[in-house]
Every structure is written in C-alpha cells, then in structure tokens.
Motif scaffolding. Structure first.
Motif, short mmCIF file in Angstrom:
data_model
loop_
_atom_site.label_atom_id
_atom_site.label_comp_id
_atom_site.label_asym_id
_atom_site.label_seq_id
_atom_site.Cartn_x
_atom_site.Cartn_y
_atom_site.Cartn_z
N MET A 212 0.83 -1.19 0.00
CA MET A 212 0.00 0.00 0.00
C MET A 212 0.87 1.24 0.00
SD MET A 212 -2.94 -0.84 2.74
CE MET A 212 -3.55 -2.47 2.85
N ASN A 213 0.33 2.31 -0.53
CA ASN A 213 1.06 3.58 -0.49
C ASN A 213 0.17 4.67 0.08
OD1 ASN A 213 -0.61 4.62 -2.58
ND2 ASN A 213 0.63 3.56 -4.08
N THR A 214 0.69 5.87 0.13
CA THR A 214 -0.08 6.95 0.74
C THR A 214 -1.24 7.40 -0.12
OG1 THR A 214 1.45 8.56 -0.15
CG2 THR A 214 1.83 7.84 2.12
N ASN A 215 -1.36 6.91 -1.34
CA ASN A 215 -2.50 7.26 -2.18
C ASN A 215 -3.64 6.27 -2.05
OD1 ASN A 215 -1.23 9.57 -3.20
ND2 ASN A 215 -0.15 8.34 -4.73
N ASP A 216 -3.53 5.32 -1.16
CA ASP A 216 -4.56 4.31 -0.96
C ASP A 216 -5.53 4.82 0.11
OD1 ASP A 216 -6.02 1.98 -0.95
OD2 ASP A 216 -4.54 0.85 0.20
N PRO A 217 -6.69 5.37 -0.31
CA PRO A 217 -7.60 5.97 0.67
C PRO A 217 -8.22 4.94 1.61
CG PRO A 217 -8.61 5.98 -1.52
CD PRO A 217 -7.21 5.45 -1.68
N ALA A 218 -8.42 5.35 2.84
CA ALA A 218 -9.06 4.50 3.84
C ALA A 218 -10.57 4.66 3.74
CB ALA A 218 -8.57 4.88 5.23
N GLY A 219 -11.27 3.55 3.69
CA GLY A 219 -12.72 3.56 3.55
C GLY A 219 -13.47 3.74 4.86
N PHE A 220 -14.77 3.63 4.76
CA PHE A 220 -15.66 3.90 5.88
C PHE A 220 -15.38 3.00 7.08
CE2 PHE A 220 -19.49 2.97 8.31
CZ PHE A 220 -19.85 4.23 8.72
N TRP A 221 -15.35 1.69 6.87
CA TRP A 221 -15.29 0.77 8.00
C TRP A 221 -13.98 0.85 8.78
CZ3 TRP A 221 -19.60 -0.48 9.94
CH2 TRP A 221 -20.72 -0.64 9.14
N ILE A 222 -12.86 1.03 8.09
CA ILE A 222 -11.58 1.13 8.81
C ILE A 222 -11.54 2.44 9.59
CG2 ILE A 222 -10.25 2.15 6.90
CD1 ILE A 222 -8.80 -0.59 9.03
N ARG A 223 -12.09 3.50 9.03
CA ARG A 223 -12.14 4.78 9.74
C ARG A 223 -13.08 4.68 10.94
NH1 ARG A 223 -11.97 9.51 5.14
NH2 ARG A 223 -12.36 10.80 6.97
N PHE A 224 -14.21 4.01 10.75
CA PHE A 224 -15.15 3.80 11.84
C PHE A 224 -14.51 2.98 12.96
CE2 PHE A 224 -18.77 1.47 13.77
CZ PHE A 224 -19.49 2.56 14.23
N GLY A 225 -13.78 1.95 12.58
CA GLY A 225 -13.07 1.13 13.57
C GLY A 225 -12.08 1.95 14.38
N ALA A 226 -11.36 2.85 13.71
CA ALA A 226 -10.40 3.71 14.40
C ALA A 226 -11.10 4.62 15.40
CB ALA A 226 -9.60 4.53 13.39
N ILE A 227 -12.27 5.13 15.03
CA ILE A 227 -13.04 5.99 15.94
C ILE A 227 -13.49 5.19 17.17
CG2 ILE A 227 -15.24 7.23 16.19
CD1 ILE A 227 -14.89 8.08 13.23
N ILE A 228 -13.95 3.98 16.94
CA ILE A 228 -14.38 3.12 18.06
C ILE A 228 -13.19 2.83 18.99
CG2 ILE A 228 -15.27 0.83 18.68
CD1 ILE A 228 -17.40 2.76 17.55
N LEU A 229 -12.05 2.50 18.42
CA LEU A 229 -10.86 2.24 19.24
C LEU A 229 -10.46 3.48 20.05
CD1 LEU A 229 -8.74 0.09 16.79
CD2 LEU A 229 -9.73 -0.66 18.97
#
Length: 136
Positions: free
Chosen positions: A1-18
């Motif tokens: 993966m590189n820095t141009n690989d956008p993070a989607g909804f579920w991984i961002r949601f998981g980070a918020i929950i953590l």
C-alpha cells in the motif's frame, strides 16, 4: 500500500471506536475524578477536543485508533502530516458545520466516505486532507 490508498468507511469507523474505548473511557473517569460529579461533560469534551486536534499534529497524522488500524491523516497537497491550521479547519470548522445542520452534514460526510472514490468526507474537503493507509 502507499499513501495514495484511501481509507474507507469501516476502517475509519473502527479507528473511531478504538479511540473512544482507549481514550474516551479513561478520559470520562478522569473527568469524573476532577469534577466529582457525573454529567459534567465539559472536562471530557475539552480533553477529547484537544486529543483529536493535537495528536495528529504531533504524531504524524495518527491518533491511537488510526495507528492501530494502520491509517493516518495527510494533506492532499503534499502528503505530509497536518499542521495546526489544517486540524483546526478539520475539527472546528467542520464541527460547526455539523452542529449547524443538526448532524445532517455528519450523515452526508459518512456517506461520502462510503461512496466517493477518494473516500474524502466533508471535513477532509474543508481542510484539504485525506485519510490513507500507512506506507508499508
């Protein structure tokens, strides 16, 4: 993966929950110890605001939840970590927009992360940021 690989909804949601579990719960306990009264959320609100504002600045675009999930906030223009101005736009201006629209903009923002090819939300567009998978 590189820095141009956008993070989607579920991984961002998981980070918020953590972040909520790892940071939010202890902050609530600390706020209760400081104020001595349940229901005085202002201390927790201030600590939470400072955490979400400052941690990505000093920790290369990460919060604890984002770090665990392997994602980070970067500026679209140069791929570098956000500064204070960028994070103020991302948190304060976007937060005001979400409040003024009674949360409707937050729902639109979450939908944008799920539907847009670049996975950028309203606060990403306002601040010129994106959330991407970290470099491996």
């Amino acid at each position: 993966m590189n820095t141009n690989d956008p993070a989607g909804f579920w991984i961002r949601f998981g980070a918020i929950i953590l972040d909520a579990l790892i940071i939010g719960v202890p902050m609530t306990i600390i706020a209760l110890a400081i104020t001595g009264r349940p229901g005085d959320e202002y201390v927790t609100d201030i600590l939470s605001f400072l955490y979400t504002l400052l941690t990505p600045i000093f920790w290369n675009g990460y919060t604890i939840g984002k770090r665990i999930c392997g994602i980070r906030i970067v500026k679209v223009s140069d791929g570098l970590s956000p500064g204070l101005g960028t994070m103020l736009l991302r948190n304060v201006v976007a937060g005001l927009l979400y409040a003024i629209t009674f949360g409707i903009a937050a729902i639109v923002s979450a939908t944008m992360v799920g539907a847009r090819e670049d996975k950028r939300s309203l606060h990403d567009l306002i601040a010129g940021t994106e959330v991407v998978h970290e470099r491996l």
